[in-house]
Design a protein around this motif. Structure first.
Motif, PDB file in Angstrom:
ATOM      1  N   SER A  99      18.464   9.866  18.090  1.00 21.24           N
ATOM      2  CA  SER A  99      17.061  10.226  17.890  1.00 21.24           C
ATOM      3  C   SER A  99      16.184   9.028  18.205  1.00 21.24           C
ATOM      4  O   SER A  99      16.528   7.886  17.878  1.00 21.24           O
ATOM      5  N   THR A 100      15.055   9.283  18.859  1.00 20.26           N
ATOM      6  CA  THR A 100      14.075   8.239  19.170  1.00 20.26           C
ATOM      7  C   THR A 100      12.715   8.679  18.649  1.00 20.26           C
ATOM      8  O   THR A 100      12.315   9.829  18.830  1.00 20.26           O
ATOM      9  N   ILE A 101      12.018   7.750  18.014  1.00 20.33           N
ATOM     10  CA  ILE A 101      10.680   8.021  17.505  1.00 20.33           C
ATOM     11  C   ILE A 101       9.741   6.946  18.024  1.00 20.33           C
ATOM     12  O   ILE A 101      10.108   5.773  18.111  1.00 20.33           O
ATOM     13  N   GLU A 102       8.534   7.356  18.405  1.00 20.10           N
ATOM     14  CA  GLU A 102       7.538   6.387  18.828  1.00 20.10           C
ATOM     15  C   GLU A 102       6.740   5.946  17.618  1.00 20.10           C
ATOM     16  O   GLU A 102       6.242   6.768  16.850  1.00 20.10           O
ATOM     17  N   ILE A 103       6.647   4.625  17.456  1.00 18.74           N
ATOM     18  CA  ILE A 103       5.937   4.047  16.316  1.00 18.74           C
ATOM     19  C   ILE A 103       4.467   3.886  16.687  1.00 18.74           C
ATOM     20  O   ILE A 103       4.139   3.254  17.699  1.00 18.74           O
ATOM     21  N   LYS A 104       3.598   4.443  15.894  1.00 17.38           N
ATOM     22  CA  LYS A 104       2.170   4.415  16.187  1.00 17.38           C
ATOM     23  C   LYS A 104       1.595   3.020  15.976  1.00 17.38           C
ATOM     24  O   LYS A 104       2.134   2.214  15.244  1.00 17.38           O
TER      25      LYS A 104
ATOM     26  N   ASP B 271       7.759   7.786   7.581  1.00 21.46           N
ATOM     27  CA  ASP B 271       7.557   8.069   6.165  1.00 21.46           C
ATOM     28  C   ASP B 271       6.132   8.555   5.907  1.00 21.46           C
ATOM     29  O   ASP B 271       5.154   7.952   6.376  1.00 21.46           O
ATOM     30  N   GLU B 272       5.998   9.617   5.138  1.00 22.95           N
ATOM     31  CA  GLU B 272       4.682  10.236   4.918  1.00 22.95           C
ATOM     32  C   GLU B 272       3.724   9.336   4.165  1.00 22.95           C
ATOM     33  O   GLU B 272       2.506   9.555   4.188  1.00 22.95           O
ATOM     34  N   HIS B 273       4.233   8.309   3.487  1.00 17.69           N
ATOM     35  CA  HIS B 273       3.358   7.439   2.702  1.00 17.69           C
ATOM     36  C   HIS B 273       2.996   6.148   3.428  1.00 17.69           C
ATOM     37  O   HIS B 273       2.321   5.294   2.838  1.00 17.69           O
ATOM     38  N   ASN B 274       3.449   5.978   4.659  1.00 16.60           N
ATOM     39  CA  ASN B 274       2.915   4.875   5.469  1.00 16.60           C
ATOM     40  C   ASN B 274       1.424   5.107   5.673  1.00 16.60           C
ATOM     41  O   ASN B 274       1.002   6.210   6.043  1.00 16.60           O
ATOM     42  N   ALA B 275       0.618   4.085   5.439  1.00 17.60           N
ATOM     43  CA  ALA B 275      -0.815   4.232   5.700  1.00 17.60           C
ATOM     44  C   ALA B 275      -1.032   4.378   7.203  1.00 17.60           C
ATOM     45  O   ALA B 275      -0.282   3.810   8.015  1.00 17.60           O
ATOM     46  N   PRO B 276      -2.027   5.148   7.623  1.00 18.89           N
ATOM     47  CA  PRO B 276      -2.250   5.351   9.064  1.00 18.89           C
ATOM     48  C   PRO B 276      -2.384   4.055   9.839  1.00 18.89           C
ATOM     49  O   PRO B 276      -1.932   3.961  10.989  1.00 18.89           O
TER      50      PRO B 276
ATOM     51  N   LYS C 231       0.840  -1.199   0.000  1.00 17.87           N
ATOM     52  CA  LYS C 231       0.000   0.000   0.000  1.00 17.87           C
ATOM     53  C   LYS C 231       0.872   1.244   0.000  1.00 17.87           C
ATOM     54  O   LYS C 231       0.559   2.230  -0.701  1.00 17.87           O
ATOM     55  N   ARG C 232       1.948   1.226   0.770  1.00 16.44           N
ATOM     56  CA  ARG C 232       2.870   2.370   0.753  1.00 16.44           C
ATOM     57  C   ARG C 232       3.406   2.597  -0.649  1.00 16.44           C
ATOM     58  O   ARG C 232       3.469   3.745  -1.136  1.00 16.44           O
ATOM     59  N   GLN C 233       3.814   1.539  -1.348  1.00 15.65           N
ATOM     60  CA  GLN C 233       4.323   1.695  -2.705  1.00 15.65           C
ATOM     61  C   GLN C 233       3.283   2.355  -3.604  1.00 15.65           C
ATOM     62  O   GLN C 233       3.597   3.276  -4.377  1.00 15.65           O
ATOM     63  N   LEU C 234       2.047   1.901  -3.513  1.00 10.89           N
ATOM     64  CA  LEU C 234       0.996   2.453  -4.358  1.00 10.89           C
ATOM     65  C   LEU C 234       0.668   3.898  -3.987  1.00 10.89           C
ATOM     66  O   LEU C 234       0.396   4.733  -4.866  1.00 10.89           O
ATOM     67  N   LEU C 235       0.708   4.218  -2.698  1.00 11.09           N
ATOM     68  CA  LEU C 235       0.448   5.602  -2.276  1.00 11.09           C
ATOM     69  C   LEU C 235       1.557   6.538  -2.743  1.00 11.09           C
ATOM     70  O   LEU C 235       1.292   7.697  -3.105  1.00 11.09           O
ATOM     71  N   ILE C 236       2.797   6.063  -2.741  1.00 14.27           N
ATOM     72  CA  ILE C 236       3.904   6.862  -3.279  1.00 14.27           C
ATOM     73  C   ILE C 236       3.641   7.171  -4.752  1.00 14.27           C
ATOM     74  O   ILE C 236       3.796   8.299  -5.224  1.00 14.27           O
TER      75      ILE C 236
END
Length: 783
Positions: free
Chosen positions: A778-783, A686-691, A277-282
């Protein structure tokens, strides 16, 4: 068959959504390589046994330099409670495989229950008679020894497998067909046909009032329920014309497509819906509306996504029919093999509203001799007789879509064989034009266009002087988007062709995303100008064709497409970066909306330039090695129709800015600054990860004190995942990197960029930390 336009009247098609009881799906299995006498290990399906590597730098990169050839087996145990009463009630149990590479054989409780001979094809088995109350065992063998490929095919049970229980009466798998003989603004007649497990063949009609049509801009899906199972379907009309392209729901739609191979980048062939889905959204963000499933039957979930996202699909079953692409063994009859798989293909996919074309193959030589072995038993070529037989096999099961092929062999046009097909796709060099001249009543498509080449973020040599002017000193390919393979062209040339040749339905760019294998031009000595003595260790393991790199990071070329295919969306992208040595003079390109743009360096204007369409459209030849400067090569003049370009700009540390205008009004602005010494790692979801995605790509950059990205960083980044998830893979966009993607916790940056893939495995907090010695982590929280 001769027709001015191939018209498909009033179609209504369904896509299957499984609501029967799924006893189990995928899960944890035991696996071992039997050819290497390995120990059993636990794996989760889908699983690609080769993607963990190691890469072998010293072999040809045509299939990715990964150890995919061999044999392996998978085992799992499972309990069935109440099976005997279920069986006596007439319920059925099916094992459903979306794909297994290659030639899977399935054993239930030690007894061979069946298998399939084509690794890309889905299949199902009624295993009711093999099961028993309580404990059961399942074993699946895969053998890629005699499978051959032109790219990385993966190995193992790389798609979903599930055990499904269905009631006594149910729709027999593969038998459902939904069409509509009539559609109007007021109503649509839906015709449903299927085979019942109890009553045999069943047909009925239903009427939909005021139908809402499935469209690329509004992919509306209806739902039908049969025996507790729900089936989605869409209603639409379409036609392929020979003189005005493709029409959907009564209007012309230009197909702006890409070809995509099946791999998931650093995850190999192990299918993941979130990644797809990410590929297609890109691609959709770039403005694309059409996918060619090059060159094999895709995972059925790809078509589910295309149904949902409004994407036209050229559905392709095969690449070549010869054994060099692993399609069948020399001991098997070609026609029997192809027909069997085409029928399976159509039964599986005919109910997807996104599917508009059946393709029976790609780039099949009309002479058909496999690797020079000229004997009758080795003739795998395309010909009128095979076209006729293969089309007939498809039309027996679906008369609503055209049957075509992707071709690059112009000598076949004069043979007359294409009279047996409904349409044809042509690969490269406007090959569709001579076809159109010979068959003026047949629709045509540009099934492979462009084949441009580039490395992410590389500008070291300056713009290529001609399209095959690769950098064999740094072993890189120009990032100014001047390069293409010797048989192909840059994007701008293909845009102009599509503007000029409106009879062509549209183009499919080779390729949307880089893929493992087929690393033209850095593939083998003697090819594309690579010195013959070059060792394989210097050459690549993945492609350069992608508009987007192997990790899903857009290359500069992406923004050329976006500014043209998705005009009005505010595309604003400067090329190259702004970190150079003092005294450097260089061209600056701006890929943006608008018809005019102005460039500034530290506030000083370097003038306005316009997109100047050549009139009439002309296509001068590439001057090749005779050209000493790119600006003197007339091949690149067409770029001024689609790009803003300034030549010979003096570099000065600080800021470069471009502003574009349309009809005199500012529409975009882009600023790029010189990066100072990096002080910190930056992680970005990544902005194209689906929610809803559980598998997420996280971009990694190094930034200076004000947050400017370092475009040349090569530091090694170390990753740590904590909480309810795992580090599924790490990687960068370097086609020549031979480090493993899986089973490692660190990876180098490539021109300032790397990617970590994190997969959620449960509920709760999940974090990713990235660190580089001497810099702030850097640390990021994964939703």
């Amino acid at each position: 068959m001769s027709m001015k336009s191939l018209i498909v009247v009033s179609l209504s098609l369904a896509t299957f959504a499984l609501n029967a009881e799924v006893v189990w799906k995928n899960g944890e299995w035991k696996f071992r390589r039997t050819d290497k006498k390995c120990e059993w290990k636990n794996v989760n399906l889908p699983h690609d046994w080769a993607i963990a590597g190691p890469f072998d730098p010293n072999v040809n990169g045509g299939t990715g330099k990964l150890p995919w050839k061999g044999t392996g087996e998978y085992c799992r145990a499972f309990d069935l409670k109440g099976f005997e009463s279920s069986r006596k009630a007439g319920e059925k149990y099916y094992l459903e495989f979306d794909g297994a590479m290659a030639r899977p054989q399935v054993y239930v409780n030690g007894v061979l229950a069946g298998g399939w001979d084509y690794g890309y094809m889905s299949f199902f088995l009624d295993v009711t008679e093999f099961l028993r109350e309580g404990a059961n065992s399942l074993r699946v063998t895969c053998d890629t020894t005699n499978h051959n490929s032109r790219w990385y095919p993966g190995a193992g049970i790389y798609r979903e497998v599930r055990l499904v229980k269905r009631p006594r009466e149910h729709v027999l798998p593969g038998t459902l067909a939904i069409t509509t003989p009539e559609v109007s603004a007021k109503f649509a007649t839906v015709h449903v046909a299927y085979d019942s497990s109890v009553r045999g063949h069943v047909e009925f009609d239903k009427v939909i009032a005021d139908p809402r049509l499935w469209d690329v801009d509004d992919p509306y899906l209806y739902e039908l329920e049969l025996f507790g199972e729900k089936f989605r379907y869409g209603i639409r009309t379409f036609k392929f014309t020979a003189d005005d392209g493709f029409h959907l729901n009564g209007r012309r739609v230009q197909l702006k497509g890409v070809d995509l191979h099946s791999d998931m980048g650093p995850l190999g062939m192990a299918f993941d819906r979130d990644v797809m889905k990410r590929q297609l959204l890109i691609m959709k963000d770039m403005g694309f509306n059409a996918l060619r499933t090059s060159h094999n039957a895709p995972d059925p979930k790809v078509l589910d996504l295309c149904d949902e996202l409004g994407i036209f699909v050229w559905n392709e079953c095969f690449d070549k029919w010869e054994r060099t692409s692993g399609r069948y063994m020399d001991t098997e009859n070609l026609e029997t093999y192809v027909v069997r798989n085409l029928r399976q293909f159509v039964r599986r996919d005919r109910n997807h509203p996104s599917v508009f074309i059946w393709s029976i193959g790609n780039e099949i030589n009309p002479n058909g001799w496999d690797w020079g072995k000229k004997s009758p038993s080795m003739n795998y070529g395309m010909c009128a007789e095979r076209f006729r037989e293969f089309r007939a096999a498809i039309r027996e099961l679906d008369r609503t879509r055209p049957v075509g092929i992707g071709c690059c062999h112009g000598q076949a046009i004069a043979t007359g064989m294409f009279k047996e097909l409904d349409l044809a796709g042509w690969n490269y060099g406007a090959g569709y034009a001579p076809f159109h001249k010979r068959y003026p009543d047949k629709p045509c498509l540009y099934s492979e266009s462009c084949s441009a080449l580039s490395d992410f973020g590389y500008y070291g040599k300056g713009p290529a002087r001609y399209k095959t002017d690769y950098d064999f000193k740094d072993w890189k390919v120009c990032g100014w988007d001047h390069c293409a393979a010797d048989w192909s062209d840059i994007p701008d040339v293909e845009f102009a062709r599509m503007e000029k040749d409106r009879y062509c339905c549209g183009e499919f760019v080779w390729t949307g995303i880089d893929y493992l294998g087929e690393p033209t031009p850095l593939w083998k000595g003697g090819d594309q100008g690579v010195p013959k003595e070059t060792p394989y260790s210097k050459l690549a393991r993945s492609s350069y064709f992608g508009i987007v790199d192997l990790m899903g990071i857009p290359k500069d070329r992406y923004y050329i497409y976006r500014s043209y295919w998705n005009a009005g969306k505010g595309t604003a992208h400067l090329v190259p970066h702004w970190n150079w040595k003092d005294g450097t003079r260089l061209p600056v390109y701006y890929y943006a909306d608008g018809d005019e743009a102005e460039l500034f360096v530290n506030g000083k204007s370097f003038g306005r330039v316009k997109k100047n369409p050549p009139s009439p459209l002309v296509f001068p030849a590439d001057k090749g090695t005779n050209c000493t400067a790119f600006a003197a090569n007339p091949y690149y003049h067409v770029c001024d129709r689609y790009r803003f370009r300034w030549f010979d700009i003096p570099y000065a540390k600080g800021e470069v800015k471009a502003v574009s205008f349309k009809n005199g009004k500012q529409v975009t602005e882009c600023v790029m600054r010189t990066a100072e010494k990096p002080v910190a790692v930056k992680l970005t979801d990544d902005e194209h990860n689906a929610p809803e995605a559980k598998t997420r790509f996280v971009q990694v950059d190094l930034v200076d004190a004000v947050g400017t990205r370092d475009p040349n960083a090569t530091d090694r980044v170390t990753f740590k995942v904590e909480g309810a998830g795992v580090l599924a893979a790490v990687g960068n966009g370097d086609p020549r990197c031979h480090e493993a993607f899986i089973g490692t916790s660190s990876y180098p940056l490539f021109y300032g960029k790397a990617v970590a893939v994190v997969r959620r495995t449960g509920e709760g907090r999940l974090t990713l930390t990235a660190s580089v010695p001497g810099l702030k982590s850097s640390t990021i929280e994964i939703k």
